[in-house]
Design an enzyme around this catalytic site. Structure first.
Site, PDB file in Angstrom:
ATOM      1  N   GLY A 217       0.828  -1.200   0.000  1.00 21.90           N
ATOM      2  CA  GLY A 217       0.000   0.000   0.000  1.00 21.90           C
ATOM      3  C   GLY A 217       0.863   1.251   0.000  1.00 21.90           C
ATOM      4  O   GLY A 217       1.946   1.300  -0.583  1.00 21.90           O
ATOM      5  N   SER A 218       0.389   2.267   0.704  1.00 16.76           N
ATOM      6  CA  SER A 218       1.007   3.586   0.586  1.00 16.76           C
ATOM      7  C   SER A 218       2.373   3.729   1.230  1.00 16.76           C
ATOM      8  O   SER A 218       3.048   4.747   1.012  1.00 16.76           O
ATOM      9  CB  SER A 218       0.067   4.641   1.153  1.00 16.76           C
ATOM     10  OG  SER A 218      -1.087   4.770   0.341  1.00 16.76           O
ATOM     11  N   VAL A 219       2.838   2.738   2.032  1.00 13.22           N
ATOM     12  CA  VAL A 219       4.210   2.855   2.526  1.00 13.22           C
ATOM     13  C   VAL A 219       5.192   2.775   1.360  1.00 13.22           C
ATOM     14  O   VAL A 219       6.319   3.267   1.450  1.00 13.22           O
ATOM     15  CB  VAL A 219       4.537   1.787   3.596  1.00 13.22           C
ATOM     16  CG1 VAL A 219       3.727   2.007   4.850  1.00 13.22           C
ATOM     17  CG2 VAL A 219       4.351   0.374   3.068  1.00 13.22           C
ATOM     18  N   PHE A 220       4.753   2.171   0.232  1.00 17.22           N
ATOM     19  CA  PHE A 220       5.633   2.111  -0.942  1.00 17.22           C
ATOM     20  C   PHE A 220       5.824   3.486  -1.567  1.00 17.22           C
ATOM     21  O   PHE A 220       6.776   3.697  -2.339  1.00 17.22           O
ATOM     22  CB  PHE A 220       5.069   1.150  -1.990  1.00 17.22           C
ATOM     23  CG  PHE A 220       6.018   0.869  -3.120  1.00 17.22           C
ATOM     24  CD1 PHE A 220       7.000  -0.088  -3.005  1.00 17.22           C
ATOM     25  CD2 PHE A 220       5.947   1.593  -4.307  1.00 17.22           C
ATOM     26  CE1 PHE A 220       7.904  -0.329  -4.045  1.00 17.22           C
ATOM     27  CE2 PHE A 220       6.826   1.363  -5.350  1.00 17.22           C
ATOM     28  CZ  PHE A 220       7.820   0.392  -5.213  1.00 17.22           C
ATOM     29  N   LYS A 221       4.965   4.440  -1.255  1.00 19.31           N
ATOM     30  CA  LYS A 221       5.119   5.795  -1.803  1.00 19.31           C
ATOM     31  C   LYS A 221       6.440   6.431  -1.393  1.00 19.31           C
ATOM     32  O   LYS A 221       6.919   7.369  -2.047  1.00 19.31           O
ATOM     33  CB  LYS A 221       3.950   6.668  -1.367  1.00 19.31           C
ATOM     34  CG  LYS A 221       2.627   6.265  -2.030  1.00 19.31           C
ATOM     35  CD  LYS A 221       1.437   7.027  -1.456  1.00 19.31           C
ATOM     36  CE  LYS A 221       0.127   6.568  -2.097  1.00 19.31           C
ATOM     37  NZ  LYS A 221      -1.071   7.166  -1.459  1.00 19.31           N
TER      38      LYS A 221
END
Length: 482
Positions: A217-221
């Site tokens: 999810g958004s931790v990959f951002k």
């Protein structure tokens, strides 16, 4: 000598040679296989009748052996078994070994090549051979805080010392009690093992490093933002802040949490996009950067790299040959991107450590029975994930995430926390996984954490990384900073 006698002599010689060859083959060629066969009770008795060294956390034996009056000689015991099971694993007469009991077995039983001189001294002095102690890098207070904060939620939590790469906590839930498998009651051990195999939630799996990996999810951002900064991408103050981003070559769109726009003007800066976790901004940015650039940056953070701590770590994966729609989804941590919680903690640790990615380590040192140190872990650099300048820019953005963005529930009194939330879709009809990763103190980073709560835990479909995982991470950071 007449013919019958000659024939008898030749036959006897052939039989003798066949017997000699058979014995040699069994004792030399087949010996390792026969010794390793779990059905070989003689090997089990020999192995379990030898002193086995302890596994140690903060000076306390969390796995140790005591002499007992049975055929095996020694019984293995585990203190706080469920708390440390993901690390110690088990040592069983029925189902073998797992965890450090397996991957440090030759140190614990004293057979490692690094202990040959110690074994020679023992033989010459007529002493009973003893295994070595394995001292872990775990901090008991951090491990306990992580387990308590994670509670009954399925998931995992990892904490890393940023300066050394030492793993301070590794918790996975649900867990199990290794004492149930270490019993010498073979029937009871076998039954319990089968119960654990059949149990809901796969308690034997160390979710922090193995099993089914997770969509980040958004931790990959963080990686997408790092790619943009490292490649000098232009227009980072005017990213797509609209309510929906139409995927290239598709009628499908990517929306934001809550369904609204990220900015009234329709454009948003990279800092604010990370602060509020704007999907449209990062999906469009991912396509501008391209899958090759994202993959290269992910690899610099440790993706697609084989690691052992010494247990093997499942490789985190950024998929090959993505088309434009898939690249947009990958940039926000969806699609086929998969990670372990340890990998996510390594990302934060690298950013907090000025951009340097370190080898994570679970074993601090190994001592023989006379307390001689025969192995000691040393800091090992895997490579520069990002420049120091990029690391600082990412840190500044992550501070804003916790200060006024999606991660406010990770705040600590008197401490500046840098972090990133994530809410990852996990399949049709399933609640999302809740993520948080970060480090503290942001001005002088010491500890990095990663937390994942599967399917939102008790919050279910209402869960977000900010509401569910961030408070858990805060509790771990608070314990570590003490």
């Amino acid at each position: 000598m007449n013919a019958p006698i000659r024939k008898l002599a030749v036959a006897s010689l052939v039989l003798f040679m066949a017997l000699l060859l058979a014995v040699t083959y069994i004792q030399v060629v087949q010996a390792p296989t026969l010794n390793a066969d779990p059905r070989n009770r003689r090997t089990l008795y020999q192995e379990f009748n030898s002193h086995r060294g302890p596994i140690i956390v903060d000076g306390t034996n969390v796995a140790y052996s005591q002499e007992v009056d049975d055929d095996y000689g020694y019984q293995r015991f585990y203190s706080d078994g469920a708390l440390y099971a993901p690390v110690t694993g088990f040592y069983s007469v029925v189902v073998g070994r797992a965890g450090l009991e397996r991957y440090s077995n030759n140190l614990l039983n004293g057979s490692s090549d690094s202990l040959w001189f110690n074994r020679l001294q023992t033989v010459l002095m007529g002493k009973t051979p003893q295994g070595s102690s394995v001292e872990t890098t775990l901090d008991a207070s951090v491990q306990e805080a992580a387990a308590k904060a994670l509670g009954e939620n399925r998931g995992a939590a990892v904490a890393i010392d940023i300066a050394t790469g030492n793993i301070l906590a590794m918790v996975t839930s649900p867990s199990y009690d290794p004492n149930d498998l270490a019993t010498h009651d073979r029937a009871a051990a076998a039954n319990r093992y089968q119960e654990l195999l059949d149990a809901d939630g796969d308690p034997l799996i160390n979710r922090a490093i193995a099993g089914d990996t997770y969509p980040p999810g958004s931790v990959f951002k963080l990686i997408t933002a790092a790619t943009a900064l490292e490649t000098g991408q232009q227009g980072l103050d005017e990213l797509d802040g609209t309510d929906a981003y139409r995927l290239p070559q598709s009628s499908s769109t990517v929306g934001n949490f809550g369904g609204g726009a990220c900015s009234p003007s329709g454009s948003i800066s990279l800092l604010d996009a990370l602060r509020i976790s704007c999907n449209t901004a990062f999906a469009s940015l991912g396509n501008q950067l391209g899958d090759a650039a994202l993959r290269a940056q992910a690899d610099r953070f440790g993706f697609d790299t084989a690691l052992s701590i010494p247990m093997p770590v499942t490789e985190s994966r950024f998929p090959d040959d993505l088309d434009a729609p898939q690249t947009a989804l990958a940039a926000i941590g969806q699609g086929s991107v998969r990670v372990t919680p340890l990998q996510v903690a390594m990302i934060s640790a690298a950013i907090g450590g000025g951009g340097m990615l370190l080898q994570p380590q679970l074993v601090k040192q190994v001592r023989t029975a006379d307390l001689t140190v025969v192995e000691r872990a040393e800091r090992h650099e895997l490579g520069q994930a990002v420049s120091a300048e990029t690391a600082q820019e990412l840190t500044d953005m992550m501070i804003e995430v916790v200060k006024s963005g999606t991660g406010t529930r990770a705040q600590l009194s008197g401490v500046t926390v840098a972090g990133k939330t994530g809410t990852a879709e996990s399949g049709t009809g399933k609640a999302p996984h809740a993520w948080f990763t970060g480090f503290a103190p942001a001005e002088n980073p010491r500890i990095a954490v990663a937390v994942v709560v599967e399917n939102g835990g008790s919050a279910g479909s209402e869960a977000t990384g900010g509401t569910v995982a961030a408070p858990i991470a805060a509790a771990i950071l608070k314990a570590g900073l003490k």
